[in-house]
Scaffold this active site. Structure first.
Site, PDB file in Angstrom:
ATOM      1  N   GLU B  49       0.823  -1.217   0.000  1.00 37.49           N
ATOM      2  CA  GLU B  49       0.000   0.000   0.000  1.00 37.49           C
ATOM      3  C   GLU B  49       0.855   1.264   0.000  1.00 37.49           C
ATOM      4  O   GLU B  49       0.479   2.273  -0.595  1.00 37.49           O
ATOM      5  CB  GLU B  49      -0.950   0.022   1.199  1.00 37.49           C
ATOM      6  N   PHE B 111     -11.793  -7.919  13.380  1.00 36.33           N
ATOM      7  CA  PHE B 111     -10.656  -8.312  12.546  1.00 36.33           C
ATOM      8  C   PHE B 111     -10.347  -7.204  11.536  1.00 36.33           C
ATOM      9  O   PHE B 111     -11.248  -6.705  10.872  1.00 36.33           O
ATOM     10  CB  PHE B 111     -10.980  -9.629  11.806  1.00 36.33           C
TER      11      PHE B 111
END
Lengths: 165, 563
Positions: B49, B111
């Site tokens: 990213e 999560f």
């Protein structure tokens, strides 16, 4: 120098943390911060009491104005203005000194709002100096606790303090 | 017709003219990626990213358009943080879209949940958490407006998974309604006249040109102001290219490793016109030695940049290009002949400084000097390439030995100083400007930080050239340890490194190692022939070369070390 800054904000997600984070991230002081809704739908007003030299106050105001959700910023200290905060104060009392304490409360134009055999809760409003003087006078009797709002402020006269339109 | 949040999002991006974006999918982004699968927006998949957001940044700086990138919730979003801060520091317009867990799960430590709005709050221009599908269009419209207007910057939009699946009507707003956001464009005429009067009376004036000139595209106006008044122009690091590096009034770049003449000149002007700059500490040196006798006028679109670090006498808030146009409309009314003699003397004095002490290095050395590599790239590309840099010595030599003709030709992490920025930024720049040659001038340390993006460049046939000035050191760290820490080389030695040629080849890119000075130019020429894949050039340079001049930390502009 102590400054009272009035900030009109859109009541949007995260606006309080953007402002408080700006102060902590850039190392500016916050003495007090109070926030609440205005009469206008979706708009809140914050009153921030801070301190710093002229250059710092200028930066604080400019940085606040940069925030997208901030509508208006005024340094109220530069105007003829009224500033108040409220304090709730719980003080120990005894049979022998209760009327003496009542006298003090009256002198400061406070209001007794809870009373037991050995304590009182007083509500008092005023500028910071007055509240601090009140605390000092009551200290010898034994203050159990205090709760204080931050300062809020308005300019004197018919014009609004922070007119965003 | 009702559309899903994901469809509304992608359609809104198209409405904003997005034709290219960088993104990495993840669990909560699957709905959006399913929509993107049918879209004509070109999607580039970086291999990290951070590479994606730096590429979006490079794309934005090279083209002037808003860069767009995606990252998923949790680690995808936190991997974007460095890139967001980098864009904020250097005023780069980005719209950063992050996935978020479903609204019902927010706050429960789900999560891949991270409070990315909270994490990025101090490093964004603005941010949004989408709370219903109806507001997507408004938020996208506002985000692009905020990112690109005023002083540009990154805007983060957090996209909860469930909202992307909910349906709403698609209604794209015609304009934004932001009562608290209204950047000033035109300058105050009274202030402009006041500035011109001061400038007219000045005997030793300088123009201090910052990155704002590049961002607002005010290069022609800036050059005209200098030409009509005969005032020398000194730039900040990111101001390079604001007027051509070969312009006769361009003196150079100010600051820690800027040229001698610029730094000497900044110690004694009587007037400074600062344009689109934030007086960073790397530029000004110790503040009490920075132009102590000057009155300073400052044009900037960001009022908070004015009088932040240096006290300004004449503030002018407005877009640099718009204000310089106003200046040019008034400029003929003033007499620029009045102090002509003293100004000519001043210019001559500055030019003499430059002649006495230009950027230099041992040109006769047999070994490859890193500066020689940069000079050769300048020569071979005729000064027309887009040059991205990493951070450290490589960055400073790129700044010293490449002269930029145009704005947006020099792409470097100035404010944040992000190692690993240059290579992905070069990929983004090349994708945005495919007709231009794009180089990343790199160090061996910085290049290691995002070299996984070789894979991206190969996949999308991005023909960027990486010139690694390989000294097997974290060179700037070594330089400081050499100069200020008694040669105690603590953790700066990179003796253990990959074979960059084999590394490139393993990605199906082209790798070259250049060990002899006489091969440098040929290798660069050779690299330009490769049009369909990245070229990684490993230049084995003098390990012990230092960057000079240097203003040591805490010194004033005219207290440079020259060797």
């Amino acid at each position: 120098m102590r400054h009272t800054i009035s900030v009109l904000v859109e009541n949007k997600f995260g606006v309080l943390s953007r402002i408080s984070g700006l102060f902590s991230g850039r190392g500016y002081n916050i003495e007090s911060l109070s926030v609440n809704k205005t009469l206008e739908e979706g708009i809140s007003i914050m009153t921030i009491v801070t301190s710093g030299d002229d250059a710092i106050i200028e930066q604080i105001i400019k940085q606040l104005r940069k925030l997208v959700n901030v509508l208006k910023v005024r340094d109220v200290s530069q105007m003829d203005h009224i500033e108040r905060e409220m304090m709730l104060l719980k003080v120990r009392t005894e049979k022998t000194n209760r009327s003496e304490i009542f006298n003090i409360i009256n002198t400061f134009r406070g209001k007794t709002i809870d009373i037991t055999n050995n304590s009182l809760v007083v509500e008092i409003t005023g500028a910071k100096d007055k509240l601090m003087a009140f605390v000092k006078v009551l200290e010898p009797y034994g203050i159990i606790e205090v709760g204080r709002t931050g300062a809020i402020a308005l300019s004197r006269g018919s014009k609004p303090t922070t007119d965003f339109k | 017709m009702k559309m899903t949040g994901a469809e509304i999002l992608v359609e809104s991006l198209r409405k904003e003219g997005v034709d290219l974006l960088f993104g990495y999918p993840g669990g909560v982004l699957l709905g959006i990626y399913d929509t993107l699968f049918d879209s004509d927006i070109k999607h580039i998949l970086p291999r990290h990213e951070q590479g994606g957001i730096h590429a979006a940044d490079g794309y934005a700086r090279a083209t002037g358009k808003v860069g767009v990138c995606f990252g998923t919730s949790g680690p995808g979003a936190t991997n974007l943080v460095t890139g967001i801060c980098n864009a904020q520091m250097d005023s780069v317009p980005l719209v950063v879209l992050t996935g978020q867990v479903a609204t019902s799960l927010i706050g429960g430590d789900a999560f891949q949940e991270a409070d990315i709005i909270g994490i990025t709050r101090p490093i964004v221009k603005h941010s949004y958490l989408i709370s219903n599908p109806e507001e997507i269009t408004t938020v996208i419209k506002e985000a692009f407006h905020i990112a690109a207007s005023g002083r540009p910057g990154p805007v983060v939009i957090d996209l909860p998974k469930d909202i992307m699946a909910q349906k709403a009507e698609f209604k794209y707003p015609a304009k934004v309604d932001l009562p608290g956001y209204n950047p000033t464009v035109k300058g105050h005429l009274g202030q402009i006249k006041k500035m011109l009067r001061m400038m007219e009376g000045a005997k030793k004036p300088v123009i201090y040109m910052g990155g704002g000139v590049v961002i607002s595209g005010a290069n022609e106006e800036m050059a005209k102001v200098s030409e009509l008044t005969g005032i020398p122009v000194i730039s900040s690091f990111l101001g390079k290219g604001g007027i051509p590096g070969t312009h006769e009034n361009y003196i150079g770049w100010l600051g820690m490793h800027g040229n001698y003449a610029s730094n000497m000149a900044m110690a004694e002007p009587d007037f400074i016109l600062a344009v689109g700059t934030r007086f960073s500490d790397r530029s000004t040196g110790r503040l009490d030695g920075f132009a102590p006798n000057a009155t300073i006028a400052h044009i900037d679109v960001d009022p908070s940049s004015i009088s932040k670090n240096v006290k300004i006498d004449v503030p002018i808030v407005g877009d640099v290009k718009a204000v310089l146009k106003q200046v040019l409309a008034e400029i003929e009314k003033y007499s620029w002949d009045k102090n002509l003699t003293s100004r000519k003397d001043w210019m001559a004095k500055i030019k003499a400084w430059d002649k006495k002490q230009p950027f230099g290095y041992d040109r006769k050395a047999d070994i490859i000097k890193p500066q020689y590599v940069v000079e050769s790239i300048y020569k071979v590309t005729k000064g027309e390439a887009i040059i991205c840099t990493e951070v450290g010595q490589n960055q400073m030599w790129a700044g010293q030995f490449y002269k930029f003709k145009e704005p947006r030709q020099f792409i470097s992490s100035g404010g944040l100083g992000t190692m690993g920025f240059g290579f992905p930024a070069a990929i983004g720049a090349k994708l945005g400007c495919p007709e231009k040659e794009v180089f990343d001038i790199a160090g061996d340390g910085s290049f290691m930080m995002n070299l996984q993006e070789i894979c991206t460049a190969v996949q999308y046939n991005v023909a960027v050239k990486v010139a690694i000035l390989n000294n097997k050191y974290l060179g700037m760290i070594r330089q400081w340890q050499n100069m200020f820490f008694n040669n105690r080389y603590s953790e700066c030695c990179l003796d253990c490194q990959p074979d960059f040629v084999k590394l490139a080849e393993s990605f199906n890119a082209v790798g070259m190692r250049i060990e002899r000075k006489e091969d440098v130019e040929g290798a660069i020429r050779e690299s330009l022939k490769i049009k369909d894949k990245p070229v990684i050039m490993d230049f084995c340079v003098d390990r012990d070369e230092n960057v000079f001049p240097m203003i040591p930390a805490g010194a004033a502009v005219n207290e440079m070390l020259l060797k």
